[in-house]
Write a protein that holds these residues in place. Structure first.
Motif, mmCIF file in Angstrom:
data_model
loop_
_atom_site.group_PDB
_atom_site.id
_atom_site.type_symbol
_atom_site.label_atom_id
_atom_site.label_comp_id
_atom_site.label_asym_id
_atom_site.label_seq_id
_atom_site.Cartn_x
_atom_site.Cartn_y
_atom_site.Cartn_z
ATOM 1 N N ILE A 3 -21.489 -12.545 -19.194
ATOM 2 C CA ILE A 3 -20.350 -11.623 -19.215
ATOM 3 C C ILE A 3 -19.049 -12.328 -18.841
ATOM 4 C CG2 ILE A 3 -19.365 -9.528 -18.177
ATOM 5 C CD1 ILE A 3 -21.632 -9.054 -20.201
ATOM 6 N N SER A 4 -19.082 -13.258 -17.916
ATOM 7 C CA SER A 4 -17.844 -13.956 -17.534
ATOM 8 C C SER A 4 -17.341 -14.815 -18.693
ATOM 9 C CB SER A 4 -18.036 -14.792 -16.269
ATOM 10 O OG SER A 4 -18.993 -15.801 -16.469
ATOM 11 N N GLU A 5 -18.239 -15.428 -19.455
ATOM 12 C CA GLU A 5 -17.825 -16.208 -20.624
ATOM 13 C C GLU A 5 -17.282 -15.297 -21.715
ATOM 14 O OE1 GLU A 5 -17.348 -19.621 -23.200
ATOM 15 O OE2 GLU A 5 -17.193 -19.193 -21.075
ATOM 16 N N LEU A 6 -17.931 -14.166 -21.951
ATOM 17 C CA LEU A 6 -17.441 -13.191 -22.928
ATOM 18 C C LEU A 6 -16.057 -12.693 -22.524
ATOM 19 C CD1 LEU A 6 -17.770 -11.413 -25.420
ATOM 20 C CD2 LEU A 6 -19.030 -9.791 -23.976
ATOM 21 N N THR A 7 -15.859 -12.403 -21.262
ATOM 22 C CA THR A 7 -14.552 -11.953 -20.775
ATOM 23 C C THR A 7 -13.495 -13.023 -21.005
ATOM 24 O OG1 THR A 7 -15.597 -10.557 -19.112
ATOM 25 C CG2 THR A 7 -13.290 -11.145 -18.741
ATOM 26 N N ARG A 8 -13.827 -14.274 -20.735
ATOM 27 C CA ARG A 8 -12.897 -15.382 -20.969
ATOM 28 C C ARG A 8 -12.502 -15.454 -22.447
ATOM 29 N NH1 ARG A 8 -12.458 -19.895 -23.451
ATOM 30 N NH2 ARG A 8 -14.599 -19.918 -24.181
ATOM 31 N N VAL A 9 -13.482 -15.299 -23.323
ATOM 32 C CA VAL A 9 -13.221 -15.359 -24.764
ATOM 33 C C VAL A 9 -12.323 -14.207 -25.196
ATOM 34 C CG1 VAL A 9 -14.341 -15.055 -27.014
ATOM 35 C CG2 VAL A 9 -15.269 -16.680 -25.350
ATOM 36 N N ASP A 39 -12.960 -20.357 -31.549
ATOM 37 C CA ASP A 39 -13.109 -21.406 -30.544
ATOM 38 C C ASP A 39 -14.586 -21.797 -30.508
ATOM 39 O OD1 ASP A 39 -12.635 -23.154 -28.395
ATOM 40 O OD2 ASP A 39 -13.022 -21.570 -26.934
ATOM 41 N N ASP A 40 -14.893 -22.952 -31.090
ATOM 42 C CA ASP A 40 -16.279 -23.430 -31.161
ATOM 43 C C ASP A 40 -17.192 -22.367 -31.774
ATOM 44 O OD1 ASP A 40 -15.593 -25.938 -30.087
ATOM 45 O OD2 ASP A 40 -15.827 -25.178 -28.047
ATOM 46 N N ASP A 41 -18.156 -21.858 -31.015
ATOM 47 C CA ASP A 41 -19.133 -20.892 -31.517
ATOM 48 C C ASP A 41 -18.619 -19.454 -31.527
ATOM 49 O OD1 ASP A 41 -21.115 -22.854 -31.868
ATOM 50 O OD2 ASP A 41 -21.775 -22.669 -29.792
ATOM 51 N N TRP A 42 -17.437 -19.237 -30.998
ATOM 52 C CA TRP A 42 -16.886 -17.893 -30.861
ATOM 53 C C TRP A 42 -15.871 -17.598 -31.963
ATOM 54 C CZ3 TRP A 42 -18.820 -14.785 -27.133
ATOM 55 C CH2 TRP A 42 -19.479 -15.381 -26.065
ATOM 56 N N SER A 43 -15.848 -16.339 -32.424
ATOM 57 C CA SER A 43 -14.783 -15.888 -33.318
ATOM 58 C C SER A 43 -14.417 -14.450 -32.956
ATOM 59 C CB SER A 43 -15.183 -16.014 -34.783
ATOM 60 O OG SER A 43 -16.329 -15.262 -35.063
ATOM 61 N N TYR A 44 -13.201 -14.086 -33.323
ATOM 62 C CA TYR A 44 -12.629 -12.794 -32.925
ATOM 63 C C TYR A 44 -11.781 -12.277 -34.077
ATOM 64 C CZ TYR A 44 -9.062 -9.877 -30.540
ATOM 65 O OH TYR A 44 -8.186 -8.891 -30.159
ATOM 66 N N ARG A 45 -11.792 -10.982 -34.289
ATOM 67 C CA ARG A 45 -10.919 -10.351 -35.283
ATOM 68 C C ARG A 45 -10.364 -9.062 -34.694
ATOM 69 N NH1 ARG A 45 -9.854 -10.142 -41.017
ATOM 70 N NH2 ARG A 45 -11.115 -12.020 -41.196
ATOM 71 N N GLU A 58 -11.359 -4.271 -32.491
ATOM 72 C CA GLU A 58 -11.474 -5.682 -32.147
ATOM 73 C C GLU A 58 -12.961 -5.999 -32.097
ATOM 74 O OE1 GLU A 58 -8.950 -6.889 -28.668
ATOM 75 O OE2 GLU A 58 -8.602 -4.716 -28.687
ATOM 76 N N ALA A 59 -13.331 -7.202 -32.548
ATOM 77 C CA ALA A 59 -14.737 -7.605 -32.509
ATOM 78 C C ALA A 59 -14.837 -9.088 -32.174
ATOM 79 C CB ALA A 59 -15.412 -7.321 -33.841
ATOM 80 N N VAL A 60 -15.936 -9.440 -31.498
ATOM 81 C CA VAL A 60 -16.227 -10.827 -31.126
ATOM 82 C C VAL A 60 -17.615 -11.179 -31.647
ATOM 83 C CG1 VAL A 60 -16.648 -12.412 -29.197
ATOM 84 C CG2 VAL A 60 -14.781 -10.750 -29.059
ATOM 85 N N TRP A 61 -17.726 -12.393 -32.216
ATOM 86 C CA TRP A 61 -18.997 -12.925 -32.680
ATOM 87 C C TRP A 61 -19.304 -14.207 -31.934
ATOM 88 C CZ3 TRP A 61 -15.335 -10.653 -35.600
ATOM 89 C CH2 TRP A 61 -15.721 -9.628 -36.462
ATOM 90 N N PHE A 62 -20.578 -14.434 -31.647
ATOM 91 C CA PHE A 62 -21.048 -15.696 -31.071
ATOM 92 C C PHE A 62 -22.066 -16.271 -32.040
ATOM 93 C CE2 PHE A 62 -23.977 -18.163 -28.357
ATOM 94 C CZ PHE A 62 -23.064 -19.101 -27.887
ATOM 95 N N ARG A 63 -21.749 -17.447 -32.569
ATOM 96 C CA ARG A 63 -22.603 -18.098 -33.574
ATOM 97 C C ARG A 63 -22.932 -17.162 -34.735
ATOM 98 N NH1 ARG A 63 -26.518 -21.225 -29.287
ATOM 99 N NH2 ARG A 63 -24.934 -22.716 -28.641
ATOM 100 N N GLY A 64 -21.927 -16.381 -35.146
ATOM 101 C CA GLY A 64 -22.076 -15.501 -36.291
ATOM 102 C C GLY A 64 -22.692 -14.145 -36.017
#
Length: 71
Positions: A3-9, A39-45, A58-64
């Protein structure tokens, strides 16, 4: 999911797009305005309709894989 990494992203993506007047992307839907970030494995729209008065998603993906979204 850390969760802390997701929050950072999420915070980094918001600063780089909407708050930071970020990179515009092709609209994902008719009439939408879209901003993207990666950013690396992360993407956001951020996809929204309108201007001053708006609605969107808003959406976030990790490795697709989608891992977070808000409307």
């Amino acid at each position: 999911m850390d969760i802390s990494e997701l929050t950072r992203v999420i915070v980094a993506a918001k600063w780089a797009t909407y708050v930071g007047d970020g990179r515009k992307a092709e609209p994902s839907r008719v009439g939408s305005h879209d901003l993207t970030w990666q950013d690396d494995d992360w993407s956001y729209r951020d996809s929204y309709f309108g201007g001053t008065d708006f609605l969107g998603q808003e959406a976030v993906w990790f490795r697709g894989d989608p891992v977070w979204a808000v409307n």
